[in-house]
Design an enzyme around this catalytic site. Structure first.
Site, short mmCIF file in Angstrom:
data_model
loop_
_atom_site.label_atom_id
_atom_site.label_comp_id
_atom_site.label_asym_id
_atom_site.label_seq_id
_atom_site.Cartn_x
_atom_site.Cartn_y
_atom_site.Cartn_z
CB CYS A 114 -0.88 -0.07 1.15
SG CYS A 114 -2.38 1.04 0.89
CG HIS A 115 0.09 5.04 1.47
ND1 HIS A 115 -1.22 4.54 1.99
CD2 HIS A 115 -0.06 6.19 0.81
CE1 HIS A 115 -2.04 5.51 1.26
NE2 HIS A 115 -1.29 6.21 0.71
#
Length: 232
Positions: A132-133
């Site tokens: 994800c991030h």
């Protein structure tokens, strides 16, 4: 002897400018941990050490997710007293994994110790992984030759569309998809639909180091499985 995986959490607890609480995302730690816990030794670290902030919004988002709910209730010790990254030796671990959440955009993207660890894992041809991030930690990483780690590698991470749908794009220091695409030389990929699962396993062009990335929360289990596959 079980392989050792270094799990890195953010230390960032607020979004600068808005003071909104942030941190690491519950399901993006819970699901890979669930895959790996019986097969590997997991050591949890963060830039500052001590308690790594769990994004409270991520708890609400996954309240119907049994794995994440049980993890939040039963495993708080994993993140309440993390090891300080600078106190560890990257040579002691077989893989490194960066959990997502908005926090990594603000600390792990530029943390010097983290970037040194990534370079050490790449030089040793050990798996580097993120979800994800979490791939924000890889954007500025370079290999021993000074080239971007991601150059020539296919990579994914939280998309610009997904960020826009959350309404937080203006608060971020950069667009993750855009920077991953630059660092990889135009090799960023994503799922056909926003929030769809996308896991990518690729090799860095210069070093041949294994890079495992997942696009979003739906990709967390898949990233855990690929880490395990790379270790056994």
């Amino acid at each position: 002897m079980a392989p050792k995986v270094l799990v890195v959490l953010t230390s960032q607890d607020k979004i600068p400018g808005s003071n909104e609480p942030t941190g690491w995302y519950l399901s993006e730690f819970a699901h890979p941990w669930h895959v790996l816990k019986d097969k590997a030794e997991l050591v949890i670290a963060s830039p500052k050490g001590g308690e790594a902030p769990l994004d409270p919004g991520s708890m609400e988002a996954v309240k119907n997710d049994a794995i994440s709910s049980a993890f939040a209730k039963e495993q708080k010790g994993l993140w309440s007293n993390t090891k300080k990254l600078a106190d560890l030796n990257p040579n002691d671990y077989d893989a490194i994994f960066y959990v997502g959440g908005h926090g990594p955009m603000f600390d792990l993207a530029t943390d010097k110790t983290s970037l040194e660890f990534i370079r050490a894992f790449v030089s040793a041809k050990k798996p580097v992984s993120a979800v994800c991030h979490g791939p924000a930690a890889l954007v500025n990483a370079i290999d021993a030759t000074g080239q971007p780690l991601l150059k020539g590698a296919t990579v994914t991470g939280f998309s610009n569309v997904e960020e826009g749908q959350l309404g937080k794009a203006a608060l971020m220091p950069f667009e993750l998809e855009t920077e991953l695409n630059k660092a990889s030389g135009g090799r960023y990929v994503k799922a056909e639909q926003p929030w769809g699962e996308k896991v990518v396993v690729s090799k860095a062009a210069v070093t041949g180091a294994l890079v495992i990335t997942g696009q979003n929360p739906a990709s967390a289990t898949g990233v855990g499985r690929e880490i395990l596959k790379a270790l056994v």
